[in-house]
Write a protein that holds these residues in place. Structure first.
Motif, PDB file in Angstrom:
ATOM      1  N   THR A  48       0.840  -1.196   0.000  1.00 33.51           N
ATOM      2  CA  THR A  48       0.000   0.000   0.000  1.00 33.51           C
ATOM      3  C   THR A  48       0.876   1.246   0.000  1.00 33.51           C
ATOM      4  O   THR A  48       0.483   2.290  -0.495  1.00 33.51           O
ATOM      5  CB  THR A  48      -0.970   0.025   1.197  1.00 33.51           C
ATOM      6  OG1 THR A  48      -0.228  -0.200   2.393  1.00 33.51           O
ATOM      7  CG2 THR A  48      -2.033  -1.059   1.047  1.00 33.51           C
ATOM      8  N   GLN A  49       2.087   1.127   0.548  1.00 33.88           N
ATOM      9  CA  GLN A  49       3.025   2.243   0.493  1.00 33.88           C
ATOM     10  C   GLN A  49       4.455   1.756   0.711  1.00 33.88           C
ATOM     11  O   GLN A  49       4.680   0.690   1.255  1.00 33.88           O
ATOM     12  CB  GLN A  49       2.672   3.311   1.524  1.00 33.88           C
ATOM     13  CG  GLN A  49       2.591   2.816   2.940  1.00 33.88           C
ATOM     14  CD  GLN A  49       1.966   3.864   3.853  1.00 33.88           C
ATOM     15  OE1 GLN A  49       0.957   4.463   3.524  1.00 33.88           O
ATOM     16  NE2 GLN A  49       2.567   4.068   5.008  1.00 33.88           N
ATOM     17  N   SER A  91       9.783   7.062  -2.998  1.00 32.24           N
ATOM     18  CA  SER A  91       8.552   6.601  -2.369  1.00 32.24           C
ATOM     19  C   SER A  91       7.422   6.432  -3.372  1.00 32.24           C
ATOM     20  O   SER A  91       7.483   6.939  -4.487  1.00 32.24           O
ATOM     21  CB  SER A  91       8.131   7.574  -1.265  1.00 32.24           C
ATOM     22  OG  SER A  91       8.015   8.874  -1.792  1.00 32.24           O
ATOM     23  N   HIS A  92       6.390   5.695  -2.939  1.00 31.66           N
ATOM     24  CA  HIS A  92       5.219   5.478  -3.793  1.00 31.66           C
ATOM     25  C   HIS A  92       4.521   6.811  -4.002  1.00 31.66           C
ATOM     26  O   HIS A  92       4.671   7.725  -3.190  1.00 31.66           O
ATOM     27  CB  HIS A  92       4.255   4.500  -3.116  1.00 31.66           C
ATOM     28  CG  HIS A  92       3.506   5.111  -1.971  1.00 31.66           C
ATOM     29  ND1 HIS A  92       4.119   5.400  -0.771  1.00 31.66           N
ATOM     30  CD2 HIS A  92       2.214   5.524  -1.850  1.00 31.66           C
ATOM     31  CE1 HIS A  92       3.234   5.950   0.045  1.00 31.66           C
ATOM     32  NE2 HIS A  92       2.065   6.044  -0.583  1.00 31.66           N
ATOM     33  N   ARG A  93       3.776   6.928  -5.076  1.00 30.28           N
ATOM     34  CA  ARG A  93       2.999   8.142  -5.324  1.00 30.28           C
ATOM     35  C   ARG A  93       1.525   7.792  -5.096  1.00 30.28           C
ATOM     36  O   ARG A  93       0.963   6.971  -5.810  1.00 30.28           O
ATOM     37  CB  ARG A  93       3.238   8.645  -6.744  1.00 30.28           C
ATOM     38  CG  ARG A  93       2.715  10.066  -6.919  1.00 30.28           C
ATOM     39  CD  ARG A  93       3.195  10.683  -8.207  1.00 30.28           C
ATOM     40  NE  ARG A  93       4.621  11.015  -8.116  1.00 30.28           N
ATOM     41  CZ  ARG A  93       5.306  11.555  -9.111  1.00 30.28           C
ATOM     42  NH1 ARG A  93       4.727  11.812 -10.249  1.00 30.28           N
ATOM     43  NH2 ARG A  93       6.570  11.836  -8.964  1.00 30.28           N
ATOM     44  N   GLU A  94       0.964   8.419  -4.096  1.00 26.27           N
ATOM     45  CA  GLU A  94      -0.428   8.177  -3.703  1.00 26.27           C
ATOM     46  C   GLU A  94      -1.369   8.272  -4.902  1.00 26.27           C
ATOM     47  O   GLU A  94      -1.308   9.226  -5.666  1.00 26.27           O
ATOM     48  CB  GLU A  94      -0.820   9.235  -2.651  1.00 26.27           C
ATOM     49  CG  GLU A  94      -1.993   8.826  -1.778  1.00 26.27           C
ATOM     50  CD  GLU A  94      -1.695   7.666  -0.862  1.00 26.27           C
ATOM     51  OE1 GLU A  94      -2.459   6.691  -0.899  1.00 26.27           O
ATOM     52  OE2 GLU A  94      -0.700   7.737  -0.107  1.00 26.27           O
ATOM     53  N   GLY A  95      -2.226   7.238  -5.079  1.00 28.86           N
ATOM     54  CA  GLY A  95      -3.208   7.254  -6.155  1.00 28.86           C
ATOM     55  C   GLY A  95      -2.681   6.781  -7.505  1.00 28.86           C
ATOM     56  O   GLY A  95      -3.457   6.483  -8.402  1.00 28.86           O
TER      57      GLY A  95
END
Length: 115
Positions: A48-49, A91-95
């Protein structure tokens, strides 16, 4: 030495997945590398992240992959919009992140004094 690499994440699923983390410094001490990956190739975790952070160096190049190379398979990179890179983090990019991660590689430049 004076460099650290921290990997934090949130994930669901997967049982007994083995992951590895390697940290290295070039002979001339100018580059610091950090790799996090699943040697078996594809991870079945639902991420999820995620965030990898380096301290003591600035990121020069980084890449995240949904599948790590194994056998005749190649690394499959995440799409550029799925993650972001700053001077010290990946980091992951939200959405935008599609919940798949199997490998993360960072190469950072270490601060050094000019003679």
């Amino acid at each position: 030495g004076d460099y650290t690499c921290t990997f934090t994440y949130s994930a669901q699923g997967g049982t007994n997945e083995q992951w590895e983390m390697n940290i290295g410094v070039s002979e001339d001490n100018l580059l610091f590398s950090c790799s996090i990956w699943r040697p078996q190739g594809k991870s079945y975790l639902f991420f999820t992240q995620f965030k990898a952070e380096v301290k003591g160096a600035k990121i020069e190049h980084a890449m995240a992959y949904s599948q790590a190379a194994v056998g005749a398979q190649s690394d499959i990179p995440l799409k550029q919009e799925e993650f972001e890179i700053t001077e010290t983090t990946v980091s992951h990019r939200e959405g935008k992140f599609r919940f798949e991660l199997s490998k993360l590689m960072i190469v950072a430049k270490t601060p050094h004094d000019e003679l």
